[in-house]
Design a protein around this motif. Structure first.
Motif, PDB file in Angstrom:
ATOM      1  N   ARG A 269       0.823  -1.198   0.000  1.00  0.00           N
ATOM      2  CA  ARG A 269       0.000   0.000   0.000  1.00  0.00           C
ATOM      3  C   ARG A 269       0.861   1.254   0.000  1.00  0.00           C
ATOM      4  O   ARG A 269       1.953   1.267   0.590  1.00  0.00           O
ATOM      5  CB  ARG A 269      -0.896   0.018   1.246  1.00  0.00           C
ATOM      6  CG  ARG A 269      -1.874  -1.124   1.337  1.00  0.00           C
ATOM      7  CD  ARG A 269      -3.022  -0.950   0.371  1.00  0.00           C
ATOM      8  NE  ARG A 269      -3.752   0.269   0.624  1.00  0.00           N
ATOM      9  CZ  ARG A 269      -4.679   0.429   1.583  1.00  0.00           C
ATOM     10  NH1 ARG A 269      -4.962  -0.584   2.383  1.00  0.00           N
ATOM     11  NH2 ARG A 269      -5.308   1.571   1.730  1.00  0.00           N
ATOM     12  N   PRO A 270       0.377   2.338  -0.630  1.00  0.00           N
ATOM     13  CA  PRO A 270       1.099   3.614  -0.533  1.00  0.00           C
ATOM     14  C   PRO A 270       1.180   4.058   0.922  1.00  0.00           C
ATOM     15  O   PRO A 270       0.241   3.867   1.695  1.00  0.00           O
ATOM     16  CB  PRO A 270       0.223   4.578  -1.347  1.00  0.00           C
ATOM     17  CG  PRO A 270      -0.619   3.707  -2.220  1.00  0.00           C
ATOM     18  CD  PRO A 270      -0.830   2.445  -1.452  1.00  0.00           C
ATOM     19  N   GLN A 271       2.298   4.641   1.314  1.00  0.00           N
ATOM     20  CA  GLN A 271       2.440   5.127   2.677  1.00  0.00           C
ATOM     21  C   GLN A 271       1.947   6.570   2.785  1.00  0.00           C
ATOM     22  O   GLN A 271       1.771   7.266   1.778  1.00  0.00           O
ATOM     23  CB  GLN A 271       3.901   5.044   3.124  1.00  0.00           C
ATOM     24  CG  GLN A 271       4.393   3.628   3.374  1.00  0.00           C
ATOM     25  CD  GLN A 271       5.775   3.621   3.989  1.00  0.00           C
ATOM     26  OE1 GLN A 271       6.751   4.004   3.356  1.00  0.00           O
ATOM     27  NE2 GLN A 271       5.867   3.180   5.234  1.00  0.00           N
ATOM     28  N   VAL A 272       1.742   6.991   4.022  1.00  0.00           N
ATOM     29  CA  VAL A 272       1.360   8.375   4.304  1.00  0.00           C
ATOM     30  C   VAL A 272       2.578   9.070   4.895  1.00  0.00           C
ATOM     31  O   VAL A 272       3.196   8.564   5.837  1.00  0.00           O
ATOM     32  CB  VAL A 272       0.188   8.437   5.304  1.00  0.00           C
ATOM     33  CG1 VAL A 272      -0.177   9.886   5.621  1.00  0.00           C
ATOM     34  CG2 VAL A 272      -1.019   7.688   4.747  1.00  0.00           C
ATOM     35  N   ALA A 273       2.951  10.207   4.335  1.00  0.00           N
ATOM     36  CA  ALA A 273       4.093  10.951   4.855  1.00  0.00           C
ATOM     37  C   ALA A 273       3.802  11.449   6.266  1.00  0.00           C
ATOM     38  O   ALA A 273       2.653  11.739   6.623  1.00  0.00           O
ATOM     39  CB  ALA A 273       4.417  12.134   3.945  1.00  0.00           C
ATOM     40  N   LYS A 274       4.856  11.552   7.078  1.00  0.00           N
ATOM     41  CA  LYS A 274       4.684  11.960   8.467  1.00  0.00           C
ATOM     42  C   LYS A 274       3.997  13.317   8.576  1.00  0.00           C
ATOM     43  O   LYS A 274       3.133  13.516   9.434  1.00  0.00           O
ATOM     44  CB  LYS A 274       6.037  11.988   9.179  1.00  0.00           C
ATOM     45  CG  LYS A 274       5.931  12.339  10.660  1.00  0.00           C
ATOM     46  CD  LYS A 274       7.280  12.325  11.359  1.00  0.00           C
ATOM     47  CE  LYS A 274       7.828  10.920  11.477  1.00  0.00           C
ATOM     48  NZ  LYS A 274       9.065  10.861  12.273  1.00  0.00           N
ATOM     49  N   TRP A 275       4.377  14.262   7.715  1.00  0.00           N
ATOM     50  CA  TRP A 275       3.780  15.597   7.798  1.00  0.00           C
ATOM     51  C   TRP A 275       2.263  15.531   7.618  1.00  0.00           C
ATOM     52  O   TRP A 275       1.508  16.223   8.306  1.00  0.00           O
ATOM     53  CB  TRP A 275       4.392  16.538   6.753  1.00  0.00           C
ATOM     54  CG  TRP A 275       3.948  16.269   5.336  1.00  0.00           C
ATOM     55  CD1 TRP A 275       4.590  15.519   4.406  1.00  0.00           C
ATOM     56  CD2 TRP A 275       2.753  16.738   4.712  1.00  0.00           C
ATOM     57  NE1 TRP A 275       3.881  15.481   3.228  1.00  0.00           N
ATOM     58  CE2 TRP A 275       2.745  16.229   3.387  1.00  0.00           C
ATOM     59  CE3 TRP A 275       1.681  17.533   5.132  1.00  0.00           C
ATOM     60  CZ2 TRP A 275       1.709  16.492   2.486  1.00  0.00           C
ATOM     61  CZ3 TRP A 275       0.647  17.799   4.230  1.00  0.00           C
ATOM     62  CH2 TRP A 275       0.669  17.285   2.921  1.00  0.00           C
ATOM     63  N   ALA A 277       0.304  12.842   8.160  1.00  0.00           N
ATOM     64  CA  ALA A 277      -0.299  12.141   9.299  1.00  0.00           C
ATOM     65  C   ALA A 277      -0.414  13.062  10.505  1.00  0.00           C
ATOM     66  O   ALA A 277      -1.406  13.012  11.247  1.00  0.00           O
ATOM     67  CB  ALA A 277       0.524  10.904   9.642  1.00  0.00           C
ATOM     68  N   ILE A 278       0.591  13.928  10.716  1.00  0.00           N
ATOM     69  CA  ILE A 278       0.545  14.867  11.839  1.00  0.00           C
ATOM     70  C   ILE A 278      -0.623  15.836  11.661  1.00  0.00           C
ATOM     71  O   ILE A 278      -1.393  16.089  12.603  1.00  0.00           O
ATOM     72  CB  ILE A 278       1.884  15.621  11.965  1.00  0.00           C
ATOM     73  CG1 ILE A 278       2.983  14.667  12.449  1.00  0.00           C
ATOM     74  CG2 ILE A 278       1.752  16.806  12.924  1.00  0.00           C
ATOM     75  CD1 ILE A 278       4.372  15.278  12.414  1.00  0.00           C
ATOM     76  N   ARG A 279      -0.769  16.370  10.466  1.00  0.00           N
ATOM     77  CA  ARG A 279      -1.883  17.291  10.221  1.00  0.00           C
ATOM     78  C   ARG A 279      -3.227  16.570  10.328  1.00  0.00           C
ATOM     79  O   ARG A 279      -4.204  17.123  10.846  1.00  0.00           O
ATOM     80  CB  ARG A 279      -1.731  17.952   8.857  1.00  0.00           C
ATOM     81  CG  ARG A 279      -0.605  18.979   8.798  1.00  0.00           C
ATOM     82  CD  ARG A 279      -0.683  19.819   7.547  1.00  0.00           C
ATOM     83  NE  ARG A 279      -1.942  20.552   7.434  1.00  0.00           N
ATOM     84  CZ  ARG A 279      -2.247  21.344   6.414  1.00  0.00           C
ATOM     85  NH1 ARG A 279      -1.358  21.507   5.418  1.00  0.00           N
ATOM     86  NH2 ARG A 279      -3.407  21.978   6.361  1.00  0.00           N
ATOM     87  N   ASP A 310       5.183   7.681  14.532  1.00  0.00           N
ATOM     88  CA  ASP A 310       6.550   7.156  14.633  1.00  0.00           C
ATOM     89  C   ASP A 310       6.757   6.058  13.587  1.00  0.00           C
ATOM     90  O   ASP A 310       5.941   5.146  13.450  1.00  0.00           O
ATOM     91  CB  ASP A 310       6.807   6.585  16.028  1.00  0.00           C
ATOM     92  CG  ASP A 310       6.858   7.671  17.093  1.00  0.00           C
ATOM     93  OD1 ASP A 310       7.090   8.836  16.722  1.00  0.00           O
ATOM     94  OD2 ASP A 310       6.658   7.355  18.281  1.00  0.00           O
ATOM     95  N   GLY A 311       7.840   6.165  12.910  1.00  0.00           N
ATOM     96  CA  GLY A 311       8.130   5.168  11.893  1.00  0.00           C
ATOM     97  C   GLY A 311       7.638   5.535  10.504  1.00  0.00           C
ATOM     98  O   GLY A 311       8.012   4.878   9.521  1.00  0.00           O
TER      99      GLY A 311
END
Length: 375
Positions: A269-275, A277-279, A310-311
């Motif tokens: 699956r495509p990942q979600v960038a941390k930025w 996910a934080i928003r 995290d991660g």
């Protein structure tokens, strides 16, 4: 807010409207309800959706005042049939499910509740917003989108109106005046057990265990490679496909659905960038605050709407390379869909073809197929 671990059974005579926010398991619930129609009847529950479809999106679009242009008359008839099933139902519970209902204004919500009659209860499925973003982006790619996840997510998150409509705030603002917040139930997805959603709906409707089971659905997530292949195809062919009756839209829709369920392909699956996910977590925190201050019922743990960042990668990039064998299977699938589309159009008898356009011929063929499938 009333928080419960298990779903309570709705009172006798209840009219249940399931408003699945996008990418929260709505299609899976609709498919399960559709497949179990006879079992529902035997247990005193009526499913009010049209019998010829698992996903009554068109009828709901008419109900909220946003009919699909190419289906104007059919949409109206479909919704009138839904209303008739509600109005004539003497079942212990009568249910309808469509994600389109989340777009209803307060005025439309009141109208829908008045039309179906009885005591309406609204059920809303919720999922972490970060994961919704990923799935929503993939859906735009299926519809012709060319933007990368990062570019699309930034535009989406910067649009406060769209963000609000995609969460509990929008539901409470539109539907609370129509049914009362105390008759709105929010179901929070269990990150460790997907089947919990089916068990909760069984409890709400008073059904026996395993009446509702996962069924084969046509909107499984594309892999990272599949998403990038289709996005690149969209870039090469930038013609808008807003009209779903066109040959192009039909071919791509058919091919994509086959790819979504093709065995042996990559399922990464495509990942979600941390930025992002934080928003998204900041948005979800606002959801939780609004839920806690409302009179609604929440099934599950509201804190599960926030994901662990995290991660997660600080940034993501589209796959630079697609496996040759996998790319060949993608291309072959779309080629087959195009050829089938072409051959079906040619197969229409000459006397029936008359002066019909290709688009009208395809509409005729699809209507015939729908009739055969619903016999």
């Amino acid at each position: 807010m009333r928080q419960l671990d298990d779903a309570p059974c709705l009172p006798d005579g209840a009219r249940m409207l399931h408003i699945g926010l996008p990418k929260t398991g709505t299609t899976a619930i609709q498919a399960a309800l559709h497949v179990a129609r006879q079992a529902l009847v035997e247990q005193g529950v009526r499913y009010a959706a049209p019998r010829n479809t698992r996903h009554p999106y068109a009828a709901a679009r008419y109900a909220i005042g946003e009919p699909m242009p190419h289906r104007a008359g059919a949409d109206r008839l479909a919704w009138r049939a839904v209303v008739r099933r509600f109005r004539t139902s003497d079942a212990r519970a009568t249910a309808f499910s469509s994600e389109a209902l989340y777009l209803a204004s307060e005025q439309r919500a009141r109208s829908i509740v008045d039309e179906i009659g009885g005591q309406a209860h609204v059920v809303v499925t919720l999922r972490p917003f970060a994961y919704q973003l990923r799935s929503r982006w993939q859906q735009t790619v299926v519809g012709g989108g060319q933007a990368t996840f990062d570019d699309w997510a930034r535009r989406f998150l910067d649009n406060s109106t769209r963000v609000r409509r995609n969460g509990p705030e929008g539901i409470l603002d539109s539907w609370s005046p129509a049914v009362g917040a105390e008759r709105i139930v929010f179901m929070v997805a269990d990150p460790g057990d997907r089947d919990v959603l089916f068990r909760r709906f069984e409890a709400l409707l008073g059904l026996s265990d395993h009446t509702l089971e996962p069924a084969h659905v046509d909107n499984a997530a594309l892999s990272s490679q599949g998403s990038e292949f289709l996005r690149q195809l969209n870039i090469l062919d930038p013609v808008k496909r807003a009209d779903p009756t066109t040959d192009r839209a039909h071919v791509l829709r058919t091919g994509t659905r086959r790819i979504q369920h093709m065995p042996g392909l990559s399922r990464e699956r495509p990942q979600v960038a941390k930025w992002a996910a934080i928003r998204a977590n900041e948005v979800a925190a606002g959801w939780i605050d609004r839920l806690e201050s409302s009179a609604a019922t929440v099934i599950g743990r509201p804190q599960d709407l926030v994901v662990d960042v995290d991660g997660l990668p600080d940034a993501i990039s589209a796959p630079a390379v697609i496996d040759v064998a996998e790319a060949a299977r993608f291309a072959h699938t779309y080629w087959n869909a195009a050829m089938e589309n072409f051959e079906k159009a040619r197969a229409v008898p000459e006397q029936e073809r008359g002066e019909l356009s290709t688009q009208e011929l395809l509409a005729l063929l699809r209507s015939r197929l729908a009739r055969r499938l619903t016999r």
